[in-house]
Design a protein around this motif. Structure first.
Motif, PDB file in Angstrom:
ATOM      1  N   GLY A  43       0.803  -1.215   0.000  1.00  0.00           N
ATOM      2  CA  GLY A  43       0.000   0.000   0.000  1.00  0.00           C
ATOM      3  C   GLY A  43       0.835   1.264   0.000  1.00  0.00           C
ATOM      4  N   GLY A  44       2.019   1.221   0.612  1.00  0.00           N
ATOM      5  CA  GLY A  44       2.847   2.414   0.685  1.00  0.00           C
ATOM      6  C   GLY A  44       3.890   2.536  -0.391  1.00  0.00           C
ATOM      7  N   ASN A  45       4.191   1.425  -1.095  1.00  0.00           N
ATOM      8  CA  ASN A  45       5.316   1.455  -2.031  1.00  0.00           C
ATOM      9  C   ASN A  45       5.018   0.913  -3.421  1.00  0.00           C
ATOM     10  N   GLY A  46       3.841   0.370  -3.624  1.00  0.00           N
ATOM     11  CA  GLY A  46       3.514  -0.144  -4.950  1.00  0.00           C
ATOM     12  C   GLY A  46       3.459  -1.661  -4.983  1.00  0.00           C
ATOM     13  N   PRO A  47       3.125  -2.225  -6.132  1.00  0.00           N
ATOM     14  CA  PRO A  47       2.877  -3.664  -6.253  1.00  0.00           C
ATOM     15  C   PRO A  47       4.065  -4.513  -5.802  1.00  0.00           C
ATOM     16  N   ILE A  48       3.733  -5.654  -5.193  1.00  0.00           N
ATOM     17  CA  ILE A  48       4.751  -6.590  -4.758  1.00  0.00           C
ATOM     18  C   ILE A  48       4.536  -7.943  -5.423  1.00  0.00           C
ATOM     19  N   ALA A  49       5.577  -8.749  -5.431  1.00  0.00           N
ATOM     20  CA  ALA A  49       5.502 -10.151  -5.803  1.00  0.00           C
ATOM     21  C   ALA A  49       6.223 -10.938  -4.719  1.00  0.00           C
ATOM     22  N   LEU A  50       5.851 -12.194  -4.560  1.00  0.00           N
ATOM     23  CA  LEU A  50       6.443 -13.037  -3.527  1.00  0.00           C
ATOM     24  C   LEU A  50       7.355 -14.075  -4.156  1.00  0.00           C
TER      25      LEU A  50
END
Length: 376
Positions: A43-50
């Motif tokens: 939410g604070g830094n943009g899309p993530i992937a795991l």
């Protein structure tokens, strides 16, 4: 041969939706536990992937977070896959292992920001990190101690005022420096574990165990079973004198009011729900708030997104509570805590500092990542 071919094919594939995101690397169980924190990061830094570091096939990594791509990132796959994913940044969570499971060589191929959270282990020894954070002191020489962001802020109950009269009856134990152990809210199989710990401690020091089974229906059978151990035992609701003689080894508690008072007397608490598999949820908050040292047993509990689970996670990750895999290990931890000579007030002061560090752990990582990505 087939396994190597499968790994080669997997490594050279990289699902398009996983590319150019912030890549979060860690074992599957760690990523599962970090679910709500990872949503905050996204939410604070943009899309993530795991990237799941203990999976070799993408199908093993699926289903971690709704709407978030997850892929296998075992060290044998990592170098090739990282080059294809081109992540904006990499956040590694938890220990890094040396040898064949070392992620360091793969991470060294990147020039993007790299943050190591809950840093420990001998892997990635030469990796140049943008930031390193550890959950507890003495684990990683070059990391900033911030607490455990996976658990985040935790709440503790207020310390009870205590029943001075109840604790006074153990005066001889206090005066002689003999440990008072408390095993509260025990379930089936846990009393035997607690007795085994007591026997191990008794080889080094006189001691007494305050025992309180959780289920009232078990009070009578557990008491009868305890007699078989041939330990001098006092039953609280039949105790008629002022002081507990030092020859006694078990003080048996069968009501919640007395158990509440006992928390303020114990030097070390062995929480029920951790000594053996049990449906009883462990209570770590009350003994910690009372200034007792807390040693958990080997039993795992199902993780729920609740305050008790978050507290145990944070306390174990940061070393606030001890843990043993068997009664001998728990007894060794008990004796080690007693050798520290830390009084309850000093423990409560440490606890306040710990809570403050925990409350800010997520903000520290978030702010550093935002600075590195310039997303503020």
């Amino acid at each position: 041969m087939f396994a190597r071919l499968s790994a080669w094919i997997t490594a050279r594939s990289a699902p398009g939706e996983s590319s150019r995101r912030i890549l979060i690397l860690g074992p599957r169980a760690t990523l599962e536990a970090a679910d709500d924190w990872l949503h905050e990061l996204a939410g604070g830094n943009g899309p993530i992937a795991l990237g799941v570091s203990d999976c070799r096939q993408d199908r093993e990594a699926q289903g971690l977070m709704d709407g978030v791509p997850a892929l296998a990132m075992h060290p044998e796959l990592a170098a090739t896959r990282l080059g294809r994913l081109q992540p904006r940044a990499v956040v590694v969570i938890g220990p890094l292992h040396a040898g064949d499971d070392d992620l360091g060589p793969a991470l060294d191929t990147l020039t993007v920001p790299r943050i190591w959270v809950n840093a420990e282990g001998g892997g990635a020894a030469r990796t140049q990190w943008s930031a390193r954070f550890t959950a507890r002191e003495g684990v990683h020489d070059h990391a900033e101690v911030i607490g455990d962001p996976i658990a985040g802020a935790v709440e503790l109950p207020p310390a009870p005022s205590g029943d001075g009269g109840f604790c006074e009856r153990f005066r001889e134990y206090h005066e002689k420096g003999h440990p008072i152990l408390l095993a509260p809210n025990t379930g089936p199989g846990e009393e035997a574990f607690a007795f085994a710990v007591l026997f191990a401690v008794l080889r080094k020091s006189a001691a007494i165990l305050l025992l309180a089974p959780a289920d009232p229906a078990r009070h009578e059978p557990v008491y009868r079973d305890a007699i078989k151990y041939s330990l001098p035992i006092i039953r609280h609701n039949r105790f008629m004198t002022s002081f507990v003689p030092r020859k006694n080894r078990v003080y048996y508690i069968e009501d919640p009011e007395t158990l509440h008072a006992a928390y303020t007397c114990a030097h070390v608490t062995l929480p029920g729900g951790t000594l053996a598999a049990s449906e009883t949820p462990p209570d770590l908050g009350l003994p910690l708030a009372c200034g007792s040292a807390v040693i958990c047993g080997p039993a795992e509990n199902e993780r729920h997104p609740d305050a008790a689970t978050r507290l145990r996670m944070a306390a174990e990750h940061t070393g606030l509570v001890g843990r043993g895999e068997d009664p001998e290990e728990v007894a060794d931890a008990v004796l080690a805590h007693l050798a520290e000579g830390i009084d309850p007030q000093a423990r409560r002061e440490r606890l306040s500092e710990w809570q403050s560090r925990q409350a800010g752990a997520r903000k520290v990582v978030q702010a550093r990542l935002q600075t590195l990505l310039d997303t503020r």
